[in-house]
Scaffold this active site. Structure first.
Site, PDB file in Angstrom:
ATOM      1  N   ARG A  82       0.847  -1.180   0.000  1.00 38.21           N
ATOM      2  CA  ARG A  82       0.000   0.000   0.000  1.00 38.21           C
ATOM      3  C   ARG A  82       0.886   1.235   0.000  1.00 38.21           C
ATOM      4  O   ARG A  82       1.737   1.410   0.872  1.00 38.21           O
ATOM      5  CB  ARG A  82      -0.900  -0.003   1.233  1.00 38.21           C
ATOM      6  CG  ARG A  82      -1.732   1.270   1.359  1.00 38.21           C
ATOM      7  CD  ARG A  82      -1.959   1.588   2.828  1.00 38.21           C
ATOM      8  NE  ARG A  82      -1.892   3.017   3.023  1.00 38.21           N
ATOM      9  CZ  ARG A  82      -1.787   3.585   4.218  1.00 38.21           C
ATOM     10  NH1 ARG A  82      -1.690   2.865   5.301  1.00 38.21           N
ATOM     11  NH2 ARG A  82      -1.728   4.889   4.315  1.00 38.21           N
ATOM     12  N   HIS A 126      -2.668  10.915   0.902  1.00 39.86           N
ATOM     13  CA  HIS A 126      -2.039  10.730   2.211  1.00 39.86           C
ATOM     14  C   HIS A 126      -1.406  12.066   2.614  1.00 39.86           C
ATOM     15  O   HIS A 126      -0.203  12.170   2.815  1.00 39.86           O
ATOM     16  CB  HIS A 126      -1.007   9.608   2.160  1.00 39.86           C
ATOM     17  CG  HIS A 126      -0.619   9.080   3.510  1.00 39.86           C
ATOM     18  ND1 HIS A 126      -0.670   7.733   3.821  1.00 39.86           N
ATOM     19  CD2 HIS A 126      -0.178   9.690   4.633  1.00 39.86           C
ATOM     20  CE1 HIS A 126      -0.263   7.544   5.058  1.00 39.86           C
ATOM     21  NE2 HIS A 126       0.037   8.723   5.588  1.00 39.86           N
ATOM     22  N   GLU A 171      -6.643   8.305   6.722  1.00 40.56           N
ATOM     23  CA  GLU A 171      -6.846   8.926   8.017  1.00 40.56           C
ATOM     24  C   GLU A 171      -7.432  10.338   7.951  1.00 40.56           C
ATOM     25  O   GLU A 171      -6.838  11.309   8.420  1.00 40.56           O
ATOM     26  CB  GLU A 171      -5.530   8.957   8.805  1.00 40.56           C
ATOM     27  CG  GLU A 171      -4.964   7.579   9.073  1.00 40.56           C
ATOM     28  CD  GLU A 171      -3.725   7.594   9.943  1.00 40.56           C
ATOM     29  OE1 GLU A 171      -3.407   6.556  10.545  1.00 40.56           O
ATOM     30  OE2 GLU A 171      -3.064   8.661  10.031  1.00 40.56           O
ATOM     31  N   ASN A 292      -6.377   1.711  10.367  1.00 39.24           N
ATOM     32  CA  ASN A 292      -5.069   2.000  10.955  1.00 39.24           C
ATOM     33  C   ASN A 292      -5.249   2.060  12.462  1.00 39.24           C
ATOM     34  O   ASN A 292      -6.104   2.793  12.966  1.00 39.24           O
ATOM     35  CB  ASN A 292      -4.519   3.339  10.470  1.00 39.24           C
ATOM     36  CG  ASN A 292      -4.156   3.338   8.997  1.00 39.24           C
ATOM     37  OD1 ASN A 292      -4.216   2.304   8.326  1.00 39.24           O
ATOM     38  ND2 ASN A 292      -3.777   4.495   8.486  1.00 39.24           N
ATOM     39  N   TYR A 294      -2.959   1.899  16.317  1.00 39.85           N
ATOM     40  CA  TYR A 294      -1.708   1.823  17.059  1.00 39.85           C
ATOM     41  C   TYR A 294      -1.943   1.616  18.548  1.00 39.85           C
ATOM     42  O   TYR A 294      -1.378   0.723  19.155  1.00 39.85           O
ATOM     43  CB  TYR A 294      -0.872   3.085  16.828  1.00 39.85           C
ATOM     44  CG  TYR A 294      -0.351   3.185  15.412  1.00 39.85           C
ATOM     45  CD1 TYR A 294       0.875   2.628  15.075  1.00 39.85           C
ATOM     46  CD2 TYR A 294      -1.085   3.817  14.411  1.00 39.85           C
ATOM     47  CE1 TYR A 294       1.366   2.701  13.772  1.00 39.85           C
ATOM     48  CE2 TYR A 294      -0.612   3.888  13.114  1.00 39.85           C
ATOM     49  CZ  TYR A 294       0.613   3.330  12.792  1.00 39.85           C
ATOM     50  OH  TYR A 294       1.088   3.390  11.505  1.00 39.85           O
ATOM     51  N   GLU A 351      -2.383  -0.129   8.592  1.00 38.53           N
ATOM     52  CA  GLU A 351      -1.231   0.373   9.353  1.00 38.53           C
ATOM     53  C   GLU A 351      -1.299  -0.204  10.759  1.00 38.53           C
ATOM     54  O   GLU A 351      -2.335  -0.131  11.419  1.00 38.53           O
ATOM     55  CB  GLU A 351      -1.198   1.902   9.477  1.00 38.53           C
ATOM     56  CG  GLU A 351      -0.766   2.638   8.241  1.00 38.53           C
ATOM     57  CD  GLU A 351      -0.598   4.138   8.495  1.00 38.53           C
ATOM     58  OE1 GLU A 351      -0.302   4.537   9.653  1.00 38.53           O
ATOM     59  OE2 GLU A 351      -0.781   4.914   7.549  1.00 38.53           O
TER      60      GLU A 351
END
Length: 444
Positions: A82, A126, A171, A292, A294, A351
């Site tokens: 990606r 992005h 995002e 995504n 984290y 991600e």
């Protein structure tokens, strides 16, 4: 050989996809070459605000070294890559005449990927908005939806014969809340934020239709950053602040895009920017949900901030990465389950990764044990979610390479591959071989 065990993948689909992710501004460099126009991040870097006064001018020099980087991916064994298109590289003014040299670069990259047996996953945006469009109002201008659709049409018609996987945006909650002109950098009015959110959503819907119309067999989604928003204390004000941030961070984009309505708590604020038919323009059929993730974020009330929140203290004893992000695999599993239940779409994790300040040892090796442990625990959590029926179909590590990490510049490293920024030499870290082993073991 690493002694870090491989995670459990028994509940993942037989056709599960393993990949890596990057983005254009973070790795390409060559910001003034072959007709590329400036982006808002080029201009922002010139302000000297980035840590160590870093810029994206060279980054990882992927523009000149993409063949070397595709060879790394082939050695890694990923099935998919990606990446994003730099809008100002192919449309220097953001609209109007296309730049053939920029288009040709992505032709070469796509062809190199296909020759290596790697499927290209192309993200249209992005964060590197052409500066020329920023000067026309950027995302504050409703015309952005049309400009974005025109850009998407150029990309789709040029690459759609070889690329089938398209993401509209990466995002949107992050670049709206924490962009160069909003959020913590500029206490702009809330009205500007809501205008931006709505225009970004309109652009998404327009791009879905354009790509669908121009690419036979297109598979389309949007990539959403979702992190649980937790109060820093049990106080009522902190709980309210966390709930408010959760709406803007986690729901302001996927809800209208996938469910056809803004969250109840923000509808009155969006109303002044809503025109008849807008919600149907935004809520277009998509094929998958890009996630995504984290870590959770901890939130406190802050009356001086635009949305009444700020990041607060983390509870004592919470495990942290070296860059102070909480390590909480269960939050990942819970997020996967909540996305599955709320949106009912196949999920691709596009991600997930671990930031550190990795350095070579005396032998030149980069031993990143913490990263391997993190990836192991998060893939275990993903497998646990799959075992409970969550339709997760792919996992992409952020990132293939150490790169330009926005306001942190080059001080933080997320890569499976170490980049010496002086020489631009690439050195696979221990996690590179570990992930290669995981991919090999996880294939049927």
């Amino acid at each position: 050989m690493s002694t870090i065990r491989l995670p459990n993948t028994a509940s993942l689909r037989p056709d599960f996809i393993w990949g890596v992710s990057t983005s254009s501004f973070q790795i390409e460099g060559a910001t003034r070459e072959d007709g590329r126009g400036p982006s808002i991040w080029d201009i922002y870097c010139q302000s000297g605000t980035i840590k160590n006064h870093d810029t994206g001018d060279v980054a990882c020099d992927h523009y000149h070294r993409h063949r070397e980087d595709v060879a790394l991916m082939k050695d890694l064994g990923v099935q998919a890559y990606r990446f994003s298109i730099a809008w100002p590289r192919i449309l220097p003014q953001g609209r109007g005449a296309a730049n053939e040299a920029g288009l040709s670069f992505y032709d070469r990259l796509v062809d190199e990927l296909l020759a290596a047996g790697i499927e290209p996953w192309m993200c249209l945006y992005h964060w590197d908005l052409p500066q020329a469009l920023e000067e026309r109002g950027g995302w504050q201008n409703r015309e952005m939806a049309t400009w974005f659709a025109d850009y998407a049409a150029l990309v789709a018609t040029r690459f759609g014969d070889r690329v089938k996987q398209f993401a509209t945006l990466n995002e949107p909650s992050i670049f709206s809340l924490f962009s160069r002109s909003l959020g913590k950098r500029d206490r702009s009015s809330e009205d500007k934020l809501h205008r931006m959110i709505h225009h970004v959503n309109l652009a998404h819907g327009a791009a879905v239709d354009v790509v669908r119309a121009n690419v036979a067999g297109a598979s389309i989604g949007c990539i959403h950053n979702r992190q649980p928003c937790r109060p820093s204390s049990d106080g009522e004000a902190d709980r309210a602040a966390a709930a408010r941030l959760d709406i803007y961070w986690n729901s302001a984009f996927p809800d209208p895009q996938c469910r056809g309505a803004y969250p109840t708590q923000m509808r009155a604020a969006i109303e002044p920017h809503l025109e008849p038919g807008d919600l149907s323009r935004i809520c277009r059929p998509v094929d998958w949900f890009g996630l995504n993730h984290y870590s959770p974020v901890y939130v406190k009330a802050d009356a001086d901030s635009m949305l009444g929140y700020d990041f607060g203290d983390k509870p004592a004893g919470v495990p942290l990465t070296p860059i102070d992000w909480p390590i909480d695999p269960k939050a990942f599993s819970d997020t996967l389950r909540s996305v599955h239940e709320r949106y009912g779409l196949p999920i691709y994790v596009l991600e997930n990764g671990y930031g550190n300040s990795d350095q070579p040892d005396v032998t030149g090796a980069v031993i990143d044990t913490g990263r391997m442990e993190f990836l192991r625990d998060y893939v275990d959590a993903m497998n646990a979610a799959a075992s409970r029926g969550v339709d997760v179909r792919g996992y992409f590590v952020w990132s293939l390479l150490d790169n330009f990490e926005w306001d942190s510049g080059y001080s933080i490293r997320f890569g499976l591959t170490y980049v010496d920024y002086a020489s631009l030499r690439r050195t696979p870290k221990s996690s590179f071989a570990w992930y290669a082993g995981l991919i090999k073991a996880g294939r049927p």
